[in-house]
Design a protein around this motif. Structure first.
Motif, PDB file in Angstrom:
ATOM      1  N   MET A  30      -7.326 -91.327  21.384  1.00  0.00           N
ATOM      2  CA  MET A  30      -7.600 -90.490  22.549  1.00  0.00           C
ATOM      3  C   MET A  30      -6.288 -90.069  23.201  1.00  0.00           C
ATOM      4  O   MET A  30      -5.281 -90.764  23.103  1.00  0.00           O
ATOM      5  CB  MET A  30      -8.479 -91.242  23.556  1.00  0.00           C
ATOM      6  CG  MET A  30      -9.813 -91.604  22.968  1.00  0.00           C
ATOM      7  SD  MET A  30     -10.967 -92.519  24.036  1.00  0.00           S
ATOM      8  CE  MET A  30     -10.108 -92.788  25.522  1.00  0.00           C
ATOM      9  N   THR A  31      -6.327 -88.925  23.868  1.00  0.00           N
ATOM     10  CA  THR A  31      -5.157 -88.397  24.564  1.00  0.00           C
ATOM     11  C   THR A  31      -5.339 -88.541  26.068  1.00  0.00           C
ATOM     12  O   THR A  31      -6.329 -88.065  26.626  1.00  0.00           O
ATOM     13  CB  THR A  31      -4.933 -86.916  24.216  1.00  0.00           C
ATOM     14  OG1 THR A  31      -4.612 -86.800  22.828  1.00  0.00           O
ATOM     15  CG2 THR A  31      -3.793 -86.332  25.031  1.00  0.00           C
ATOM     16  N   TYR A  32      -4.389 -89.216  26.714  1.00  0.00           N
ATOM     17  CA  TYR A  32      -4.337 -89.328  28.172  1.00  0.00           C
ATOM     18  C   TYR A  32      -3.213 -88.415  28.675  1.00  0.00           C
ATOM     19  O   TYR A  32      -2.132 -88.390  28.091  1.00  0.00           O
ATOM     20  CB  TYR A  32      -4.020 -90.751  28.600  1.00  0.00           C
ATOM     21  CG  TYR A  32      -5.075 -91.790  28.309  1.00  0.00           C
ATOM     22  CD1 TYR A  32      -5.878 -92.295  29.326  1.00  0.00           C
ATOM     23  CD2 TYR A  32      -5.247 -92.285  27.020  1.00  0.00           C
ATOM     24  CE1 TYR A  32      -6.833 -93.271  29.065  1.00  0.00           C
ATOM     25  CE2 TYR A  32      -6.203 -93.261  26.757  1.00  0.00           C
ATOM     26  CZ  TYR A  32      -6.989 -93.746  27.783  1.00  0.00           C
ATOM     27  OH  TYR A  32      -7.931 -94.703  27.520  1.00  0.00           O
ATOM     28  N   LEU A  33      -3.444 -87.739  29.770  1.00  0.00           N
ATOM     29  CA  LEU A  33      -2.405 -86.909  30.358  1.00  0.00           C
ATOM     30  C   LEU A  33      -1.803 -87.587  31.572  1.00  0.00           C
ATOM     31  O   LEU A  33      -2.500 -88.236  32.360  1.00  0.00           O
ATOM     32  CB  LEU A  33      -2.981 -85.550  30.786  1.00  0.00           C
ATOM     33  CG  LEU A  33      -3.564 -84.667  29.682  1.00  0.00           C
ATOM     34  CD1 LEU A  33      -4.022 -83.349  30.283  1.00  0.00           C
ATOM     35  CD2 LEU A  33      -2.551 -84.424  28.579  1.00  0.00           C
ATOM     36  N   ASP A  34      -0.478 -87.425  31.730  1.00  0.00           N
ATOM     37  CA  ASP A  34       0.166 -87.836  32.973  1.00  0.00           C
ATOM     38  C   ASP A  34      -0.314 -86.914  34.097  1.00  0.00           C
ATOM     39  O   ASP A  34      -0.869 -85.837  33.835  1.00  0.00           O
ATOM     40  CB  ASP A  34       1.684 -87.750  32.823  1.00  0.00           C
ATOM     41  CG  ASP A  34       2.243 -88.868  31.951  1.00  0.00           C
ATOM     42  OD1 ASP A  34       1.640 -89.963  31.936  1.00  0.00           O
ATOM     43  OD2 ASP A  34       3.278 -88.652  31.287  1.00  0.00           O
ATOM     44  N   PRO A  35      -0.121 -87.312  35.350  1.00  0.00           N
ATOM     45  CA  PRO A  35      -0.546 -86.455  36.470  1.00  0.00           C
ATOM     46  C   PRO A  35       0.001 -85.039  36.347  1.00  0.00           C
ATOM     47  O   PRO A  35       1.173 -84.831  36.008  1.00  0.00           O
ATOM     48  CB  PRO A  35       0.020 -87.180  37.689  1.00  0.00           C
ATOM     49  CG  PRO A  35       0.055 -88.616  37.273  1.00  0.00           C
ATOM     50  CD  PRO A  35       0.425 -88.603  35.814  1.00  0.00           C
ATOM     51  N   LEU A  36      -0.866 -84.068  36.611  1.00  0.00           N
ATOM     52  CA  LEU A  36      -0.527 -82.655  36.447  1.00  0.00           C
ATOM     53  C   LEU A  36      -0.474 -81.939  37.791  1.00  0.00           C
ATOM     54  O   LEU A  36      -0.995 -82.449  38.791  1.00  0.00           O
ATOM     55  CB  LEU A  36      -1.578 -81.980  35.562  1.00  0.00           C
ATOM     56  CG  LEU A  36      -1.737 -82.516  34.146  1.00  0.00           C
ATOM     57  CD1 LEU A  36      -2.914 -81.832  33.464  1.00  0.00           C
ATOM     58  CD2 LEU A  36      -0.465 -82.303  33.343  1.00  0.00           C
ATOM     59  N   PRO A  37       0.118 -80.744  37.814  1.00  0.00           N
ATOM     60  CA  PRO A  37       0.069 -79.936  39.042  1.00  0.00           C
ATOM     61  C   PRO A  37      -1.383 -79.609  39.401  1.00  0.00           C
ATOM     62  O   PRO A  37      -2.251 -79.521  38.533  1.00  0.00           O
ATOM     63  CB  PRO A  37       0.844 -78.669  38.652  1.00  0.00           C
ATOM     64  CG  PRO A  37       1.684 -79.065  37.479  1.00  0.00           C
ATOM     65  CD  PRO A  37       0.908 -80.113  36.742  1.00  0.00           C
ATOM     66  N   ASP A  38      -1.623 -79.427  40.682  1.00  0.00           N
ATOM     67  CA  ASP A  38      -2.974 -79.083  41.117  1.00  0.00           C
ATOM     68  C   ASP A  38      -3.364 -77.675  40.696  1.00  0.00           C
ATOM     69  O   ASP A  38      -4.557 -77.358  40.590  1.00  0.00           O
ATOM     70  CB  ASP A  38      -3.084 -79.200  42.644  1.00  0.00           C
ATOM     71  CG  ASP A  38      -2.970 -80.638  43.114  1.00  0.00           C
ATOM     72  OD1 ASP A  38      -3.318 -81.548  42.324  1.00  0.00           O
ATOM     73  OD2 ASP A  38      -2.506 -80.853  44.251  1.00  0.00           O
ATOM     74  N   ARG A  39      -2.365 -76.838  40.424  1.00  0.00           N
ATOM     75  CA  ARG A  39      -2.656 -75.444  40.076  1.00  0.00           C
ATOM     76  C   ARG A  39      -1.612 -74.923  39.087  1.00  0.00           C
ATOM     77  O   ARG A  39      -0.414 -75.194  39.224  1.00  0.00           O
ATOM     78  CB  ARG A  39      -2.665 -74.566  41.336  1.00  0.00           C
ATOM     79  CG  ARG A  39      -3.110 -73.127  41.108  1.00  0.00           C
ATOM     80  CD  ARG A  39      -3.223 -72.384  42.434  1.00  0.00           C
ATOM     81  NE  ARG A  39      -3.630 -70.990  42.243  1.00  0.00           N
ATOM     82  CZ  ARG A  39      -4.890 -70.597  42.079  1.00  0.00           C
ATOM     83  NH1 ARG A  39      -5.871 -71.499  42.108  1.00  0.00           N
ATOM     84  NH2 ARG A  39      -5.195 -69.320  41.916  1.00  0.00           N
ATOM     85  N   PHE A  40      -2.082 -74.204  38.072  1.00  0.00           N
ATOM     86  CA  PHE A  40      -1.211 -73.579  37.084  1.00  0.00           C
ATOM     87  C   PHE A  40      -1.178 -72.068  37.313  1.00  0.00           C
ATOM     88  O   PHE A  40      -2.213 -71.451  37.581  1.00  0.00           O
ATOM     89  CB  PHE A  40      -1.722 -73.853  35.661  1.00  0.00           C
ATOM     90  CG  PHE A  40      -1.490 -75.263  35.195  1.00  0.00           C
ATOM     91  CD1 PHE A  40      -0.402 -75.579  34.399  1.00  0.00           C
ATOM     92  CD2 PHE A  40      -2.371 -76.281  35.539  1.00  0.00           C
ATOM     93  CE1 PHE A  40      -0.188 -76.879  33.955  1.00  0.00           C
ATOM     94  CE2 PHE A  40      -2.178 -77.576  35.108  1.00  0.00           C
ATOM     95  CZ  PHE A  40      -1.076 -77.877  34.318  1.00  0.00           C
ATOM     96  N   GLN A  41       0.023 -71.489  37.184  1.00  0.00           N
ATOM     97  CA  GLN A  41       0.206 -70.050  37.306  1.00  0.00           C
ATOM     98  C   GLN A  41       0.771 -69.493  36.004  1.00  0.00           C
ATOM     99  O   GLN A  41       1.513 -70.187  35.298  1.00  0.00           O
ATOM    100  CB  GLN A  41       1.176 -69.730  38.462  1.00  0.00           C
ATOM    101  CG  GLN A  41       0.707 -70.198  39.829  1.00  0.00           C
ATOM    102  CD  GLN A  41      -0.427 -69.353  40.379  1.00  0.00           C
ATOM    103  OE1 GLN A  41      -0.774 -68.303  39.835  1.00  0.00           O
ATOM    104  NE2 GLN A  41      -1.031 -69.807  41.476  1.00  0.00           N
ATOM    105  N   SER A  42       0.423 -68.277  35.668  1.00  0.00           N
ATOM    106  CA  SER A  42       0.975 -67.652  34.468  1.00  0.00           C
ATOM    107  C   SER A  42       2.454 -67.337  34.687  1.00  0.00           C
ATOM    108  O   SER A  42       2.904 -67.114  35.812  1.00  0.00           O
ATOM    109  CB  SER A  42       0.207 -66.360  34.151  1.00  0.00           C
ATOM    110  OG  SER A  42       0.361 -65.425  35.204  1.00  0.00           O
ATOM    111  N   GLY A  43       3.212 -67.356  33.589  1.00  0.00           N
ATOM    112  CA  GLY A  43       4.632 -67.067  33.673  1.00  0.00           C
ATOM    113  C   GLY A  43       5.470 -68.207  34.205  1.00  0.00           C
ATOM    114  O   GLY A  43       6.672 -68.045  34.420  1.00  0.00           O
ATOM    115  N   THR A  44       4.872 -69.369  34.400  1.00  0.00           N
ATOM    116  CA  THR A  44       5.600 -70.539  34.896  1.00  0.00           C
ATOM    117  C   THR A  44       5.610 -71.624  33.832  1.00  0.00           C
ATOM    118  O   THR A  44       4.593 -71.865  33.179  1.00  0.00           O
ATOM    119  CB  THR A  44       4.941 -71.089  36.178  1.00  0.00           C
ATOM    120  OG1 THR A  44       4.913 -70.050  37.169  1.00  0.00           O
ATOM    121  CG2 THR A  44       5.721 -72.274  36.717  1.00  0.00           C
TER     122      THR A  44
END
Length: 235
Positions: A30-44
Motif C-alpha cells: 500500500m502507498t501512504y502519502l506524507d501530509p499534502l497541501p490543502d489545495r493544488f494549483q496548476s503551474g505550481t
C-alpha cells in the motif's frame, strides 16, 4: 512427441509455481502519502513524499524496483512522476506539476501491483480513498524520528494505527485489503485466484494425453520418416 508433451507438462508446473510465489511471499503493498497541501494549483510544483509498505505495515526487504506516482486524466492522458528513495526504509519523494483537471492518482510500487490512492482535482485537493480502520504490525519499529504518518514510535505495540485523529485526511492513502493469502491478496499479486487451478488442470490433462499416446504405440514401432518433423532453413 513424447518429449514435446514432457516439456509442456514441465512448463505448466513451473508456471503454477511462479504464480503461487507472490501470494506466498505476501504479494501486495500500500502507498501512504506524507501530509499534502490543502489545495493544488496548476503551474505550481509540489514535492510529495510517500511510503510503500508491504502488507501496509513494513518496508519491503530487498530491491523494490521503480516507484512513483501515476496520474491519469478522464481523457486518458497519463503523467508519471518517478520516486527517489529517501534514507528511511520504504520512503520516497517526487515532484509533481499537474495541469487543471481531475486526475486518478496511483502509487507505483515496484514489484507490487499499483495502489489506487485517490482522486486529485486541480485546482482543488486530493480526495484520498478511505483507509482501513487498523492494520496489524509485527511489533518491530523500522523507523526513527521520521516515520509514516500514523505509525507509533517505539515499536512496542503490535497494532499499527492507520490514521491518528489529529492527522489531515490527505496524510494517508491506503485502500482496504484482506488478510495475506486471501482473495484481495491474490488479485493484488496480478492474477485471479482461479489461475492456479486452471494451470494444475492443464498440466494434468497434458500428462494424461501423453500417457495414452505412449500406450497406443508399440515399443518396437519406429516413425516412418524421422525427417518429417525436421525443418531445415538454408542460406
Amino acid at each position: 512427441m513424447r518429449r514435446l508433451l514432457f516439456v509442456l507438462s514441465a512448463t505448466l508446473v513451473l508456471a503454477a509455481g511462479w504464480l503461487a510465489a507472490p501470494a506466498n511471499a505476501g504479494g501486495w503493498a500500500m502507498t501512504y502519502l506524507d501530509p499534502l497541501p490543502d489545495r493544488f494549483q496548476s503551474g505550481t510544483t509540489y514535492t510529495v513524499g510517500f511510503w510503500v509498505l508491504q502488507h501496509g505495515t513494513h518496508p519491503f526487504e530487498g530491491d523494490l524496483g521503480k516507484t512513483g506516482l501515476r496520474l491519469t486524466a478522464a481523457d486518458g492522458k497519463v503523467m508519471t512522476f518517478d520516486g527517489t528513495a529517501r534514507p528511511e526504509a520504504g520512503h520516497y519523494v517526487t515532484s509533481i506539476a499537474v495541469p487543471e483537471g481531475t486526475w486518478k492518482v496511483e502509487g507505483i510500487q515496484g514489484l507490487f501491483k499499483e495502489h489506487d490512492v485517490g482522486t486529485l482535482t486541480v485546482p482543488g485537493a486530493l480526495k484520498v480513498n478511505p483507509p482501513p480502520k487498523d492494520l496489524r504490525g509485527d511489533g518491530k519499529d523500522y523507523w526513527g524520528a521520521i516515520r509514516p504518518p500514523g505509525f507509533p514510535a517505539g515499536g512496542s505495540a503490535d497494532r499499527v494505527v492507520a490514521a491518528p485523529a489529529s492527522a489531515p485526511a490527505s496524510a494517508l492513502a491506503p485502500a482496504p485489503v484482506s488478510a495475506p493469502g486471501g482473495k484481495a491478496a491474490d488479485e493484488a499479486a496480478g492474477f485471479p485466484p482461479y489461475a492456479l487451478l486452471l494451470a494444475g488442470l492443464g498440466g494434468a490433462a497434458v500428462t494424461l494425453a501423453g500417457v495414452r499416446l505412449a500406450r497406443r504405440r508399440p515399443l518396437d514401432e519406429t516413425p516412418a520418416d524421422d525427417k518429417a518433423d525436421t525443418i531445415t532453413v538454408s542460406g
